[in-house]
Design an enzyme around this catalytic site. Structure first.
Site, PDB file in Angstrom:
ATOM      1  N   SER A  15       0.832  -1.202   0.000  1.00  0.00           N
ATOM      2  CA  SER A  15       0.000   0.000   0.000  1.00  0.00           C
ATOM      3  C   SER A  15       0.868   1.254   0.000  1.00  0.00           C
ATOM      4  O   SER A  15       2.081   1.197   0.239  1.00  0.00           O
ATOM      5  CB  SER A  15      -0.925   0.021   1.225  1.00  0.00           C
ATOM      6  OG  SER A  15      -0.163   0.074   2.422  1.00  0.00           O
ATOM      7  N   ASP A  36       4.774  -7.362   3.204  1.00  0.00           N
ATOM      8  CA  ASP A  36       3.757  -6.610   3.928  1.00  0.00           C
ATOM      9  C   ASP A  36       3.039  -7.550   4.881  1.00  0.00           C
ATOM     10  O   ASP A  36       3.098  -8.774   4.732  1.00  0.00           O
ATOM     11  CB  ASP A  36       2.754  -5.981   2.956  1.00  0.00           C
ATOM     12  CG  ASP A  36       2.102  -4.726   3.519  1.00  0.00           C
ATOM     13  OD1 ASP A  36       2.446  -3.620   3.052  1.00  0.00           O
ATOM     14  OD2 ASP A  36       1.259  -4.838   4.428  1.00  0.00           O
ATOM     15  N   VAL A  61       7.596  -6.921  10.238  1.00  0.00           N
ATOM     16  CA  VAL A  61       8.997  -6.498  10.353  1.00  0.00           C
ATOM     17  C   VAL A  61       9.451  -6.316  11.798  1.00  0.00           C
ATOM     18  O   VAL A  61      10.653  -6.167  12.056  1.00  0.00           O
ATOM     19  CB  VAL A  61       9.276  -5.194   9.566  1.00  0.00           C
ATOM     20  CG1 VAL A  61       9.097  -5.413   8.079  1.00  0.00           C
ATOM     21  CG2 VAL A  61       8.416  -4.041  10.071  1.00  0.00           C
ATOM     22  N   TYR A 169       6.928   8.896  16.937  1.00  0.00           N
ATOM     23  CA  TYR A 169       7.127   8.849  15.477  1.00  0.00           C
ATOM     24  C   TYR A 169       8.371   9.633  15.064  1.00  0.00           C
ATOM     25  O   TYR A 169       9.188   9.155  14.267  1.00  0.00           O
ATOM     26  CB  TYR A 169       5.883   9.397  14.776  1.00  0.00           C
ATOM     27  CG  TYR A 169       5.931   9.264  13.278  1.00  0.00           C
ATOM     28  CD1 TYR A 169       5.871   8.014  12.670  1.00  0.00           C
ATOM     29  CD2 TYR A 169       6.027  10.384  12.462  1.00  0.00           C
ATOM     30  CE1 TYR A 169       5.907   7.880  11.296  1.00  0.00           C
ATOM     31  CE2 TYR A 169       6.060  10.270  11.085  1.00  0.00           C
ATOM     32  CZ  TYR A 169       6.001   9.013  10.501  1.00  0.00           C
ATOM     33  OH  TYR A 169       6.049   8.900   9.131  1.00  0.00           O
ATOM     34  N   LYS A 173      11.801   8.214  13.214  1.00  0.00           N
ATOM     35  CA  LYS A 173      12.254   8.702  11.913  1.00  0.00           C
ATOM     36  C   LYS A 173      13.579   9.467  12.023  1.00  0.00           C
ATOM     37  O   LYS A 173      14.382   9.485  11.090  1.00  0.00           O
ATOM     38  CB  LYS A 173      11.169   9.576  11.271  1.00  0.00           C
ATOM     39  CG  LYS A 173       9.916   8.793  10.889  1.00  0.00           C
ATOM     40  CD  LYS A 173      10.245   7.610   9.976  1.00  0.00           C
ATOM     41  CE  LYS A 173       9.019   6.868   9.506  1.00  0.00           C
ATOM     42  NZ  LYS A 173       9.350   5.747   8.594  1.00  0.00           N
TER      43      LYS A 173
END
Length: 264
Positions: A15, A36, A61, A169, A173
Protein backbone atom coordinates in the site's frame (compact mmCIF):
# COMPACT_ATOMS: atom_id res chain seq x y z
CA UNK A 1 22.47 1.00 -11.43
CA UNK A 2 20.61 -1.17 -13.92
CA UNK A 3 17.11 -2.02 -12.74
CA UNK A 4 16.16 -4.41 -15.50
CA UNK A 5 16.62 -8.04 -14.56
CA UNK A 6 17.29 -7.40 -10.86
CA UNK A 7 15.08 -8.13 -7.85
CA UNK A 8 14.11 -5.38 -5.41
CA UNK A 9 12.71 -6.02 -1.94
CA UNK A 10 10.10 -3.49 -0.81
CA UNK A 11 8.74 -3.65 2.73
CA UNK A 12 5.35 -2.02 3.21
CA UNK A 13 4.94 -2.85 -0.47
CA UNK A 14 1.21 -3.56 -0.44
CA UNK A 15 0.00 0.00 0.00
CA UNK A 16 0.89 3.68 -0.16
CA UNK A 17 4.46 4.65 -1.00
CA UNK A 18 5.62 1.03 -1.03
CA UNK A 19 2.95 -0.07 -3.49
CA UNK A 20 3.74 2.79 -5.87
CA UNK A 21 7.41 1.81 -5.67
CA UNK A 22 6.62 -1.81 -6.56
CA UNK A 23 4.61 -0.75 -9.61
CA UNK A 24 7.26 1.72 -10.80
CA UNK A 25 10.20 -0.65 -10.43
CA UNK A 26 8.33 -3.45 -12.19
CA UNK A 27 7.44 -1.09 -15.05
CA UNK A 28 11.15 -0.25 -15.36
CA UNK A 29 11.98 -3.93 -15.83
CA UNK A 30 12.73 -4.99 -12.28
CA UNK A 31 11.37 -7.89 -10.27
CA UNK A 32 9.76 -7.07 -6.93
CA UNK A 33 9.45 -8.94 -3.65
CA UNK A 34 6.42 -7.39 -1.97
CA UNK A 35 6.74 -7.57 1.81
CA UNK A 36 3.76 -6.61 3.93
CA UNK A 37 1.56 -7.75 6.79
CA UNK A 38 -1.63 -7.31 4.75
CA UNK A 39 -1.94 -10.47 2.69
CA UNK A 40 -5.04 -9.32 0.80
CA UNK A 41 -3.45 -6.09 -0.46
CA UNK A 42 -0.16 -7.85 -1.17
CA UNK A 43 -1.89 -10.42 -3.32
CA UNK A 44 -3.59 -7.61 -5.26
CA UNK A 45 -0.23 -6.04 -6.11
CA UNK A 46 1.15 -9.36 -7.35
CA UNK A 47 -1.98 -9.97 -9.43
CA UNK A 48 -1.56 -6.56 -11.05
CA UNK A 49 2.11 -7.11 -11.85
CA UNK A 50 1.96 -10.78 -12.71
CA UNK A 51 3.33 -13.76 -10.81
CA UNK A 52 6.46 -13.90 -12.96
CA UNK A 53 7.63 -10.40 -12.01
CA UNK A 54 6.37 -10.18 -8.41
CA UNK A 55 5.96 -12.33 -5.33
CA UNK A 56 4.25 -11.54 -2.05
CA UNK A 57 5.79 -12.48 1.29
CA UNK A 58 3.77 -11.91 4.45
CA UNK A 59 6.06 -10.22 6.96
CA UNK A 60 5.82 -8.57 10.34
CA UNK A 61 9.00 -6.50 10.35
CA UNK A 62 8.92 -6.24 14.14
CA UNK A 63 9.58 -10.00 14.36
CA UNK A 64 13.03 -11.30 13.42
CA UNK A 65 11.78 -14.78 12.58
CA UNK A 66 9.19 -13.36 10.19
CA UNK A 67 11.86 -11.46 8.28
CA UNK A 68 14.13 -14.52 8.30
CA UNK A 69 11.42 -16.65 6.70
CA UNK A 70 10.83 -14.11 3.93
CA UNK A 71 14.57 -13.65 3.38
CA UNK A 72 15.05 -17.38 2.86
CA UNK A 73 12.12 -17.52 0.43
CA UNK A 74 13.41 -14.52 -1.52
CA UNK A 75 16.78 -16.23 -1.89
CA UNK A 76 15.09 -19.33 -3.33
CA UNK A 77 13.03 -17.19 -5.72
CA UNK A 78 16.02 -15.21 -7.02
CA UNK A 79 17.95 -18.43 -7.61
CA UNK A 80 15.01 -19.84 -9.56
CA UNK A 81 14.66 -16.73 -11.72
CA UNK A 82 18.35 -15.92 -11.99
CA UNK A 83 17.50 -12.30 -11.13
CA UNK A 84 19.86 -11.36 -8.28
CA UNK A 85 18.80 -8.91 -5.62
CA UNK A 86 19.52 -5.32 -6.59
CA UNK A 87 18.20 -3.29 -3.72
CA UNK A 88 16.09 -2.84 -0.62
CA UNK A 89 13.41 -0.21 -0.07
CA UNK A 90 12.45 -0.19 3.62
CA UNK A 91 9.07 1.52 3.40
CA UNK A 92 7.21 -0.28 6.19
CA UNK A 93 6.25 2.13 8.93
CA UNK A 94 3.54 3.09 11.41
CA UNK A 95 2.59 6.15 13.37
CA UNK A 96 0.13 6.92 16.14
CA UNK A 97 -0.16 10.40 17.66
CA UNK A 98 0.29 10.64 21.41
CA UNK A 99 1.74 13.41 23.57
CA UNK A 100 4.35 12.71 26.23
CA UNK A 101 1.65 13.67 28.72
CA UNK A 102 -2.00 14.05 27.75
CA UNK A 103 -4.73 16.45 28.86
CA UNK A 104 -5.60 14.12 31.74
CA UNK A 105 -2.06 14.23 33.08
CA UNK A 106 -1.32 10.67 31.95
CA UNK A 107 2.17 9.91 30.60
CA UNK A 108 2.86 8.35 27.23
CA UNK A 109 2.23 4.60 27.07
CA UNK A 110 5.66 3.02 26.66
CA UNK A 111 4.07 0.00 25.01
CA UNK A 112 2.90 2.19 22.12
CA UNK A 113 6.31 3.89 21.97
CA UNK A 114 8.09 0.54 21.85
CA UNK A 115 5.80 -0.73 19.09
CA UNK A 116 6.51 2.25 16.85
CA UNK A 117 10.25 1.93 17.44
CA UNK A 118 10.09 -1.83 16.83
CA UNK A 119 8.47 -1.41 13.42
CA UNK A 120 10.09 1.80 12.19
CA UNK A 121 13.63 1.42 13.53
CA UNK A 122 14.30 -2.15 14.58
CA UNK A 123 12.29 -3.47 11.65
CA UNK A 124 14.26 -1.37 9.18
CA UNK A 125 17.64 -2.39 10.57
CA UNK A 126 16.64 -6.04 10.92
CA UNK A 127 15.34 -6.20 7.35
CA UNK A 128 18.55 -4.69 5.99
CA UNK A 129 20.91 -6.82 8.04
CA UNK A 130 19.17 -10.05 7.04
CA UNK A 131 19.06 -9.22 3.33
CA UNK A 132 22.53 -7.72 3.04
CA UNK A 133 24.36 -11.07 2.84
CA UNK A 134 22.47 -11.67 -0.41
CA UNK A 135 23.22 -8.17 -1.69
CA UNK A 136 26.90 -8.21 -0.78
CA UNK A 137 27.36 -11.56 -2.52
CA UNK A 138 25.93 -10.42 -5.88
CA UNK A 139 28.08 -12.11 -8.52
CA UNK A 140 27.51 -9.64 -11.34
CA UNK A 141 28.24 -6.06 -10.20
CA UNK A 142 26.78 -3.47 -12.54
CA UNK A 143 28.80 -2.70 -15.69
CA UNK A 144 32.02 -3.90 -14.08
CA UNK A 145 32.00 -0.83 -11.85
CA UNK A 146 31.61 -2.88 -8.71
CA UNK A 147 28.19 -1.49 -7.78
CA UNK A 148 26.11 -4.28 -6.29
CA UNK A 149 23.00 -2.43 -5.22
CA UNK A 150 21.22 0.28 -3.30
CA UNK A 151 19.52 0.49 0.10
CA UNK A 152 16.78 3.10 0.34
CA UNK A 153 15.43 3.97 3.78
CA UNK A 154 12.29 5.97 4.50
CA UNK A 155 12.37 8.69 7.13
CA UNK A 156 9.93 11.63 7.35
CA UNK A 157 9.98 15.39 7.71
CA UNK A 158 8.79 14.61 11.25
CA UNK A 159 12.45 13.83 11.92
CA UNK A 160 13.12 17.56 11.52
CA UNK A 161 9.76 19.28 12.12
CA UNK A 162 8.13 17.08 14.74
CA UNK A 163 4.73 18.28 15.88
CA UNK A 164 2.93 17.89 19.21
CA UNK A 165 1.99 14.24 19.65
CA UNK A 166 4.86 12.96 17.49
CA UNK A 167 7.39 12.09 20.19
CA UNK A 168 7.50 8.41 19.23
CA UNK A 169 7.13 8.85 15.48
CA UNK A 170 9.70 11.65 15.26
CA UNK A 171 12.15 9.69 17.41
CA UNK A 172 11.82 6.69 15.09
CA UNK A 173 12.25 8.70 11.91
CA UNK A 174 15.11 10.69 13.43
CA UNK A 175 16.86 7.40 14.09
CA UNK A 176 16.51 6.43 10.42
CA UNK A 177 17.98 9.77 9.41
CA UNK A 178 20.91 9.36 11.79
CA UNK A 179 21.85 5.85 10.73
CA UNK A 180 22.08 6.82 7.03
CA UNK A 181 25.72 7.91 7.09
CA UNK A 182 27.18 5.08 9.21
CA UNK A 183 25.28 2.57 7.10
CA UNK A 184 26.71 4.23 3.99
CA UNK A 185 30.23 3.92 5.36
CA UNK A 186 29.70 0.29 6.36
CA UNK A 187 28.46 -0.69 2.92
CA UNK A 188 30.65 1.39 0.64
CA UNK A 189 33.41 -1.29 0.50
CA UNK A 190 30.79 -3.70 -0.84
CA UNK A 191 29.69 -1.41 -3.66
CA UNK A 192 26.34 -0.64 -2.05
CA UNK A 193 24.90 2.85 -1.79
CA UNK A 194 22.51 4.11 0.92
CA UNK A 195 20.02 6.95 0.54
CA UNK A 196 17.18 8.01 2.83
CA UNK A 197 14.05 9.74 1.57
CA UNK A 198 12.12 11.93 4.02
CA UNK A 199 8.62 12.47 2.60
CA UNK A 200 6.37 15.30 3.63
CA UNK A 201 2.59 15.11 3.53
CA UNK A 202 1.63 12.39 1.05
CA UNK A 203 -1.76 10.99 0.12
CA UNK A 204 -1.49 7.61 1.84
CA UNK A 205 -3.40 5.64 4.42
CA UNK A 206 -1.32 7.17 7.22
CA UNK A 207 -2.47 10.70 6.36
CA UNK A 208 -5.94 9.73 5.14
CA UNK A 209 -7.38 9.97 8.66
CA UNK A 210 -6.45 13.63 9.09
CA UNK A 211 -9.38 15.92 9.75
CA UNK A 212 -10.57 18.67 7.38
CA UNK A 213 -9.26 21.41 9.68
CA UNK A 214 -5.79 19.84 9.83
CA UNK A 215 -5.65 19.57 6.04
CA UNK A 216 -6.68 23.21 5.62
CA UNK A 217 -3.97 24.33 8.07
CA UNK A 218 -1.32 22.34 6.25
CA UNK A 219 -2.34 23.75 2.87
CA UNK A 220 -1.75 27.26 4.24
CA UNK A 221 1.90 26.49 5.06
CA UNK A 222 2.64 24.51 1.90
CA UNK A 223 4.93 26.27 -0.55
CA UNK A 224 4.39 24.69 -3.95
CA UNK A 225 2.53 22.63 -4.93
CA UNK A 226 -0.23 23.32 -2.42
CA UNK A 227 -1.35 19.71 -2.18
CA UNK A 228 -0.33 16.40 -0.70
CA UNK A 229 2.34 14.46 -2.55
CA UNK A 230 1.32 11.55 -4.74
CA UNK A 231 2.77 8.08 -4.08
CA UNK A 232 4.00 7.89 -7.69
CA UNK A 233 6.10 11.01 -7.06
CA UNK A 234 7.85 9.20 -4.23
CA UNK A 235 8.37 6.19 -6.50
CA UNK A 236 9.80 8.44 -9.18
CA UNK A 237 12.48 9.60 -6.75
CA UNK A 238 13.25 5.99 -5.83
CA UNK A 239 13.86 5.33 -9.51
CA UNK A 240 16.20 8.32 -9.74
CA UNK A 241 18.13 7.22 -6.65
CA UNK A 242 18.58 3.75 -8.10
CA UNK A 243 19.88 5.13 -11.37
CA UNK A 244 22.08 7.98 -10.13
CA UNK A 245 25.39 6.64 -8.85
CA UNK A 246 26.35 9.90 -7.14
CA UNK A 247 23.40 9.74 -4.76
CA UNK A 248 24.87 8.23 -1.63
CA UNK A 249 24.96 8.88 2.10
CA UNK A 250 22.32 11.58 2.04
CA UNK A 251 18.80 12.32 3.26
CA UNK A 252 16.47 13.87 0.68
CA UNK A 253 13.42 15.82 1.81
CA UNK A 254 10.56 15.26 -0.62
CA UNK A 255 8.06 17.76 0.68
CA UNK A 256 7.38 20.63 -1.73
CA UNK A 257 9.24 23.01 0.58
CA UNK A 258 6.87 22.66 3.53
CA UNK A 259 8.09 23.29 7.07
CA UNK A 260 5.63 21.88 9.55
CA UNK A 261 4.11 24.36 12.03
CA UNK A 262 4.31 23.85 15.77
CA UNK A 263 0.54 23.45 15.95
CA UNK A 264 -2.24 22.38 13.60
Amino acid sequence: MRIEGRTFVISGGASGLGRATCLTIAKAGGYVAVLDFDESLGTEVVSELGHEKARFFKVDVSRTESIASATASIQVWTKDTGKEIGGIVAAAGIGKPAKIINSKGEPLDLGEFDHIMAVNVRGTVDLCRQLLPQLTSVTRPIANKGERGVVILVSSIAAFDGQPGQVAYSASKGAITSLTLPLTRDLAPHGIRVVTIAPGVFATGMTGNMGHRAIETLQKVMMWPKRAGRPEEFASLVLEVLGNEMMNGTVIRLDGGIRMPSKI
